[in-house]
Scaffold this motif. Structure first.
Motif, short mmCIF file in Angstrom:
data_model
loop_
_atom_site.label_atom_id
_atom_site.label_comp_id
_atom_site.label_asym_id
_atom_site.label_seq_id
_atom_site.Cartn_x
_atom_site.Cartn_y
_atom_site.Cartn_z
N GLY A 123 1.31 -1.04 0.16
CA GLY A 123 0.09 -0.05 0.14
C GLY A 123 1.05 1.70 0.12
N ALA A 124 2.01 1.22 1.01
CA ALA A 124 2.79 2.24 1.04
C ALA A 124 3.21 2.43 -0.45
N LEU A 125 3.78 1.48 -1.22
CA LEU A 125 4.49 1.95 -2.39
C LEU A 125 3.50 2.26 -3.67
N LEU A 126 2.10 1.26 -3.15
CA LEU A 126 1.80 2.18 -4.69
C LEU A 126 1.46 3.76 -4.03
N VAL A 127 1.33 4.40 -3.29
CA VAL A 127 -0.13 6.58 -3.11
C VAL A 127 2.26 6.30 -2.99
N LEU A 128 3.32 5.55 -3.30
CA LEU A 128 4.70 6.35 -3.48
C LEU A 128 4.90 6.19 -5.04
N ASP A 129 4.20 5.67 -6.10
CA ASP A 129 3.97 5.87 -7.03
C ASP A 129 5.41 5.01 -7.79
N CYS A 130 5.42 3.69 -6.94
CA CYS A 130 6.15 2.90 -7.62
C CYS A 130 6.31 2.17 -8.65
N ARG A 131 7.59 1.90 -9.46
CA ARG A 131 7.75 1.13 -10.77
C ARG A 131 8.60 -0.02 -10.66
N LEU A 132 8.82 -0.75 -10.85
CA LEU A 132 9.24 -1.91 -11.04
C LEU A 132 10.19 -2.38 -11.96
N TYR A 133 11.16 -3.27 -11.82
CA TYR A 133 12.30 -2.79 -13.57
C TYR A 133 12.43 -4.27 -13.21
N PHE A 134 12.45 -5.61 -14.28
CA PHE A 134 12.93 -6.19 -14.76
C PHE A 134 13.39 -7.25 -15.53
N HIS A 135 14.59 -8.47 -15.13
CA HIS A 135 14.85 -8.77 -16.39
C HIS A 135 14.31 -8.70 -17.33
N GLU A 136 13.59 -9.20 -18.23
CA GLU A 136 12.76 -9.30 -18.95
C GLU A 136 11.77 -8.74 -19.65
N LEU A 137 10.14 -8.62 -18.71
CA LEU A 137 9.38 -7.64 -18.83
C LEU A 137 10.10 -6.37 -18.56
N HIS A 138 11.06 -5.99 -18.37
CA HIS A 138 11.46 -4.27 -18.42
C HIS A 138 10.81 -3.94 -17.19
N GLU A 139 10.07 -2.45 -17.19
CA GLU A 139 9.31 -1.16 -16.66
C GLU A 139 8.02 -1.76 -16.40
N ILE A 140 7.80 -1.36 -15.14
CA ILE A 140 6.01 -1.66 -14.99
C ILE A 140 6.12 -0.91 -14.13
N SER A 141 4.66 -0.20 -13.62
CA SER A 141 4.19 0.27 -12.59
C SER A 141 4.02 -0.71 -11.77
N LEU A 142 3.79 -0.18 -10.59
CA LEU A 142 3.22 -1.36 -8.95
C LEU A 142 1.64 -1.89 -9.17
N PHE A 143 1.10 -1.47 -9.66
CA PHE A 143 -0.26 -1.17 -9.70
C PHE A 143 -0.34 -2.34 -10.54
N ASP A 144 0.15 -1.90 -12.07
CA ASP A 144 -0.56 -2.70 -13.01
C ASP A 144 -0.24 -4.27 -12.73
N PHE A 145 1.08 -4.65 -12.01
CA PHE A 145 1.90 -5.62 -11.98
C PHE A 145 1.17 -6.41 -10.84
N LEU A 146 0.39 -5.62 -9.75
CA LEU A 146 -0.63 -6.38 -9.23
C LEU A 146 -2.04 -6.74 -9.66
N GLN A 147 -2.33 -5.96 -10.62
CA GLN A 147 -3.52 -6.56 -12.08
C GLN A 147 -3.16 -7.34 -12.41
N MET A 148 -1.70 -7.85 -12.49
CA MET A 148 -1.42 -8.94 -13.53
C MET A 148 -2.19 -10.07 -12.73
N PRO A 149 -2.64 -11.28 -13.56
CA PRO A 149 -3.31 -12.50 -13.38
C PRO A 149 -2.71 -13.36 -12.75
N LYS A 150 -1.50 -13.74 -13.30
CA LYS A 150 -0.46 -14.37 -12.22
C LYS A 150 0.72 -13.44 -12.24
N VAL A 151 2.12 -13.46 -11.11
CA VAL A 151 2.90 -13.39 -11.54
C VAL A 151 4.01 -13.94 -12.28
N PRO A 152 4.52 -12.76 -13.28
CA PRO A 152 5.47 -13.05 -14.15
C PRO A 152 6.87 -14.59 -13.53
#
Lengths: 266, 150
Positions: A123-152
């Protein structure tokens, strides 16, 4: 004695090797801190460790804070910039998790990739506009990551948080310090309001309509806050589990959202 | 698999299984001051220091500790003597099961923040459960220990 069967332990030499192993073998898993894994996984064919990937760091950039995925929660909670972001809500959220021992082991990568419903950090990361950086998926917002049906099946390398000095509020309701939240609320007020509700008992999510309503007001007063809380109660679904009933969570949501909004408009 | 650890300043090599936790390896090799409690990170009695940071040894795979400095309560004997004196004077000690882990956590706090106030002490020790004492006497003893410059 709690037991997790591990057939093979592999220290990945780089992110590509970890990614390949994870995707080539169905029974493989990545271990970050590992504190929760012991309690949730019975057997792993190949356990991949990221300890040699140099992902334990916090880098300050002009507008962002970049945090390596293997950084411990304790390192984060002690970091001066994290302590100051939006009234220190992220440090406060981290501090509310178990004891110092567990926070020395648990990592931010594991906390994010677990998408734990009881998480106090998401929750704290969501309101701080957190973005995630993956090896393959590259960049995605935490909000979008949490909406994904499965963890990549990917390797989280780092997260980035925008530096902001606005106000913030975080509150966790739990029966004891060591217990999971019955509900947690995180709010930031920079130019705009952002509100996240977690441990509903579902995973944390943003109250988008509520924030939009507040952001469209020229003046925020107690009547507007009352209306915003009504919108949040319609927008955010809470339910019953062993820890608390739906009705109790609704009362908690109303009470602490009101207190939080009053706090950030002071 | 083989691992090399530094335990209380001594180099040791152990033959371990990949899924063995540090707690099991230490106890199997007679470091019996490291206690088993909940086995799920909740109680803190299995606390050891890894590179001077307190961690729950029940949840750290031994294989991840290669070349790390592990400290059990035997590695901080002088500090323990001081702390034990205050525990005794203030009646902070009952069954003693949690004492080694408590001592290690307090020592780590002293390294991090020797001027900790009572609230900081309580906060730092939240992960060390004691089923007997009620904590008040322990907190008082710890404050005296932190203030002891000898």
């Amino acid at each position: 004695m709690i037991f997790m069967e591990v057939k093979e332990l592999i220290r990945a030499i780089d992110a590509e090797a970890a990614y390949t192993l994870l995707n080539e073998f169905k029974g493989s898993k990545v271990m970050a801190g590992g504190a929760w894994m012991k309690l949730s996984v019975k057997s792993v064919d190949k356990l991949i460790l990221l300890d040699d990937l140099n992902l334990d760091y916090i880098k300050e950039e002009n507008e962002y804070l970049e945090i390596g995925a293997m950084t411990s929660l304790r390192t984060m909670e002690m970091h001066p910039t994290i302590k100051s972001l939006n009234s220190g809500i992220l440090a406060k959220a981290i501090k509310s998790i178990m004891g110092v021992q567990v926070r020395n082991v648990a990592t931010i990568g594991g906390s994010v990739m677990g998408r734990f419903a009881f998480s106090d950090i998401l929750g704290a990361l969501l309101v701080l506009d957190c973005r995630l950086y993956f090896h393959e998926l590259h960049e995605i917002s935490l909000f979008d990551f949490l909406q994904m049906p499965k963890v990549p099946r990917d390797i989280l390398l780092s997260i980035k948080i925008k530096k902001s000095s606005g106000k913030g509020y975080f509150h966790k309701v739990s029966k004891t310090h060591l217990d999971f939240s019955l509900l947690n609320i995180a709010i930031t007020k920079n130019e705009l309001f952002k509100i996240a509700i977690g441990s509903r008992p579902q995973t944390a999510t943003l109250a988008i309509s509520t924030a939009n309503f507040l952001n469209s007001q020229s003046v925020i007063n107690e009547a507007i806050i009352k209306k915003a809380v009504e919108i949040a109660c319609d927008e955010i679904k809470v339910s019953t589990n062993l820890r608390a009933s739906k009705e109790y969570r609704e009362v908690l949501l109303k009470t602490y959202l009101t207190r939080g909004l009053l706090e950030v408009i002071k | 698999m083989k691992i090399n650890l530094r335990i209380n300043g001594q180099s040791r090599q152990f033959l371990i299984e990949p899924n063995e936790y540090l707690l099991d390896v230490l106890r199997k090799n007679d470091y019996l001051s490291v206690r088993r409690g909940c086995d799920n990170t909740s109680c803190g009695v299995c606390t050891v220091l890894i590179d001077n940071k307190p961690v729950p040894s029940c949840s750290v795979l031994a294989a991840r500790c290669e070349n790390k400095e592990i400290t059990t309560v035997e590695g901080i004997e002088k500090e323990v003597e001081k702390l034990a004196k205050y525990f005794g004077e203030l009646g902070a000690d009952q069954c003693g099961y949690c004492n080694p882990s408590m001592a290690l956590t307090v020592y780590s706090l002293k390294l991090e923040n020797k001027n900790a106030n009572i609230e900081e002490v309580k906060e730092y020790l939240v992960g060390n459960l004691c089923r007997c004492t009620g904590y008040v006497a322990q907190h008082e003893a710890i404050m005296k220990y932190l203030g002891d410059e000898s």
